[in-house]
Write a protein that holds these residues in place. Structure first.
Motif, PDB file in Angstrom:
ATOM      1  N   ALA A  38       0.846  -1.197   0.000  1.00 35.54           N
ATOM      2  CA  ALA A  38       0.000   0.000   0.000  1.00 35.54           C
ATOM      3  C   ALA A  38       0.883   1.249   0.000  1.00 35.54           C
ATOM      4  CB  ALA A  38      -0.913  -0.003   1.216  1.00 35.54           C
ATOM      5  N   PRO A  39       1.009   1.946  -1.119  1.00 30.34           N
ATOM      6  CA  PRO A  39       1.873   3.131  -1.173  1.00 30.34           C
ATOM      7  C   PRO A  39       1.233   4.377  -0.573  1.00 30.34           C
ATOM      8  CG  PRO A  39       0.879   2.755  -3.298  1.00 30.34           C
ATOM      9  CD  PRO A  39       0.419   1.621  -2.424  1.00 30.34           C
ATOM     10  N   VAL A  40      -0.081   4.320  -0.304  1.00 32.41           N
ATOM     11  CA  VAL A  40      -0.773   5.482   0.262  1.00 32.41           C
ATOM     12  C   VAL A  40      -1.553   5.038   1.501  1.00 32.41           C
ATOM     13  CG1 VAL A  40      -0.926   6.729  -1.923  1.00 32.41           C
ATOM     14  CG2 VAL A  40      -2.715   5.112  -1.301  1.00 32.41           C
ATOM     15  N   PRO A  41      -1.720   5.912   2.477  1.00 30.78           N
ATOM     16  CA  PRO A  41      -2.438   5.546   3.706  1.00 30.78           C
ATOM     17  C   PRO A  41      -3.854   5.043   3.445  1.00 30.78           C
ATOM     18  CG  PRO A  41      -1.255   7.613   4.011  1.00 30.78           C
ATOM     19  CD  PRO A  41      -1.143   7.279   2.562  1.00 30.78           C
ATOM     20  N   ALA A  42      -4.518   5.590   2.424  1.00 29.22           N
ATOM     21  CA  ALA A  42      -5.900   5.202   2.152  1.00 29.22           C
ATOM     22  C   ALA A  42      -6.019   3.732   1.761  1.00 29.22           C
ATOM     23  CB  ALA A  42      -6.483   6.084   1.048  1.00 29.22           C
ATOM     24  N   ALA A  43      -4.925   3.132   1.325  1.00 30.06           N
ATOM     25  CA  ALA A  43      -4.957   1.732   0.901  1.00 30.06           C
ATOM     26  C   ALA A  43      -4.614   0.767   2.029  1.00 30.06           C
ATOM     27  CB  ALA A  43      -3.991   1.520  -0.266  1.00 30.06           C
ATOM     28  N   GLU A  44      -4.171   1.279   3.167  1.00 29.96           N
ATOM     29  CA  GLU A  44      -3.750   0.411   4.261  1.00 29.96           C
ATOM     30  C   GLU A  44      -4.850  -0.532   4.758  1.00 29.96           C
ATOM     31  OE1 GLU A  44      -1.019  -0.357   5.690  1.00 29.96           O
ATOM     32  OE2 GLU A  44       0.342   1.027   4.677  1.00 29.96           O
ATOM     33  N   PRO A  45      -6.107  -0.055   4.942  1.00 23.94           N
ATOM     34  CA  PRO A  45      -7.148  -0.985   5.386  1.00 23.94           C
ATOM     35  C   PRO A  45      -7.365  -2.142   4.420  1.00 23.94           C
ATOM     36  CG  PRO A  45      -7.859   1.286   5.670  1.00 23.94           C
ATOM     37  CD  PRO A  45      -6.597   1.322   4.865  1.00 23.94           C
ATOM     38  N   THR A  46      -7.322  -1.836   3.125  1.00 25.14           N
ATOM     39  CA  THR A  46      -7.486  -2.890   2.125  1.00 25.14           C
ATOM     40  C   THR A  46      -6.338  -3.877   2.189  1.00 25.14           C
ATOM     41  OG1 THR A  46      -8.609  -1.314   0.683  1.00 25.14           O
ATOM     42  CG2 THR A  46      -7.840  -3.354  -0.325  1.00 25.14           C
ATOM     43  N   LYS A  47      -5.120  -3.362   2.290  1.00 16.52           N
ATOM     44  CA  LYS A  47      -3.950  -4.229   2.376  1.00 16.52           C
ATOM     45  C   LYS A  47      -4.069  -5.204   3.545  1.00 16.52           C
ATOM     46  CE  LYS A  47       0.722  -4.078   4.161  1.00 16.52           C
ATOM     47  NZ  LYS A  47       1.120  -5.382   3.621  1.00 16.52           N
ATOM     48  N   ARG A  48      -4.438  -4.681   4.710  1.00 15.55           N
ATOM     49  CA  ARG A  48      -4.520  -5.535   5.894  1.00 15.55           C
ATOM     50  C   ARG A  48      -5.571  -6.623   5.717  1.00 15.55           C
ATOM     51  NH1 ARG A  48      -3.807  -0.468   8.578  1.00 15.55           N
ATOM     52  NH2 ARG A  48      -6.070  -0.278   8.867  1.00 15.55           N
ATOM     53  N   LYS A  49      -6.705  -6.259   5.184  1.00 17.98           N
ATOM     54  CA  LYS A  49      -7.774  -7.244   5.020  1.00 17.98           C
ATOM     55  C   LYS A  49      -7.413  -8.298   3.975  1.00 17.98           C
ATOM     56  CE  LYS A  49     -11.692  -4.605   6.723  1.00 17.98           C
ATOM     57  NZ  LYS A  49     -13.086  -4.166   6.468  1.00 17.98           N
TER      58      LYS A  49
END
Length: 381
Positions: free
Chosen positions: A160-171
């Motif tokens: 995830a290169p941007v903070p907004a993608a972090e939740p998706t990455k974790r899931k």
């Protein structure tokens, strides 16, 4: 006993000569718009398959049919392949529509502006002497031209290169089967389909075209007393080409040149242009040096010192041809509008993650692509 210098030289050349392998790629690219832009040829959702950057199939939200774009695809692939592919892309179209709305909410973007959601996945192989070797796989997502999420094939995890993608990455990383399937698709299933398509389309794909080379100058847009000298090689296939700008037969270093790299023409061929700024009164000898596998020897085109727009009005003829060619290239590149935004790879379809638990699983449906299947009624993963 030492051999003669000629024999030694021949031996060294034979040993050091590289074995030129054939690189091939298969990519699927999807693009969804947040609203209709009412432009000809531009749809809310488009999808296509690209074999060696040549379009092999196509789908849009208006016609809602996956169709072949190469004769050999039409001849070789059975009707159920197109039926499955059509259903798959209809499903993706709905999935993208839901997720573009989710991302707009997450980014706090309003409904009046145009936003773009993209996804690209596929693989690249080396086919040297008939031996297939997997080189790389790509599974990337983007929103408004910026990389949103990408799959690290080696470590089997999402980046995830941007903070907004972090939740998706974790899931997504919490769903082992998702990452296992993604890696398996890139390294095995995609390679199998690529090999099959190469076999089916081998006659068409082996048709090579030599480059048409032009060298011209126009007024520089950054300096009033300078010209921009451009070398253009176009109409060539395959896309591996060498273009050098030379001064008195000496190659200018790449850091002095500007180029967007190899670009598709829209007819299965490619173009590459490289430019350098020179003094307007410059009378030194410049030329374009081009090598391509279709050429028996390098092609050299000298600049005659003329300027296309240094007098009143623009010289027509070739200049007009360049403008028309530029428009055609623009229409092709529009589908890849955010391609250059990726630092290492081109564009991709972005995927959003909602408030609920992961409900995203990729499955194979026998159409060559990765597919999406949801366990719930709404995609939120």
């Amino acid at each position: 006993m030492m051999g003669s210098p000629a024999v030694i030289l021949l031996f060294l050349c034979a040993v050091s000569a590289p074995v030129l392998g054939e690189k091939h790629s298969l990519y699927y690219i999807y693009m969804s718009l947040s609203k209709n832009v009412d432009l000809p040829g531009i749809y809310d959702f488009t999808a296509m398959g690209l074999l060696d950057d040549r379009e092999i199939d196509y789908y849009n939200s208006k016609d809602q049919m996956k169709i072949p774009k190469q004769d050999w695809m039409r001849e070789k692939m059975q009707s159920d392949y197109w039926d499955k592919g059509t259903q798959s892309r209809k499903s993706k179209e709905q999935w993208f529509k839901v997720n573009v709305d989710i991302l707009m909410q997450r980014m706090r973007h309003n409904q009046t502006d145009l936003h773009v959601l993209q996804w690209r996945h596929g693989c690249e192989i080396d086919d040297t002497n008939g031996e297939i070797k997997y080189l790389s796989g790509i599974d990337e997502y983007a929103y408004d031209g910026s990389e949103f999420l990408s799959f690290d094939d080696e470590n089997m995890r999402w980046v995830a290169p941007v903070p907004a993608a972090e939740p998706t990455k974790r899931k997504w990383d919490d769903v082992a089967i998702l990452n296992q399937y993604t890696k398996g698709y890139l390294e095995k299933e995609c390679v199998d389909w690529l090999s099959k398509f190469m076999e089916y389309g081998q006659e068409s794909l082996r048709k090579h075209s030599p480059p048409d080379v032009h060298v011209f100058a126009k007024k520089s847009q950054t300096s009033s007393n300078r010209l921009t000298l451009t070398c253009l090689a176009t109409g060539f296939y395959p896309k591996d080409v060498v273009v050098r700008v030379r001064k008195y037969r000496t190659t200018l270093p790449e850091h002095l040149l500007t180029s967007l790299g190899v670009r598709p023409n829209g007819d299965g061929t490619y173009q590459l242009r490289k430019s350098v700024d020179v003094q307007e009164e410059d009378t030194e000898k410049y030329d374009c040096y081009v090598t391509h596998r279709t050429l028996k020897e390098p092609f050299i085109k000298e600049w005659d010192g003329s300027c296309m727009d240094c007098t009143t009005g623009i010289i027509m003829g070739f200049a007009g041809g360049i403008v028309v060619a530029g428009l055609l290239v623009f229409m092709v590149i529009l589908v890849f509008i955010f391609r250059k935004m990726f630092s290492k790879r081109s564009d991709a379809g972005s995927n959003a993650e909602g408030k609920g638990p992961v409900s995203y699983i990729k499955v194979s449906t026998g159409n060559g692509e990765q597919d999406k299947k949801t366990n719930g009624s709404k995609v939120q993963g």
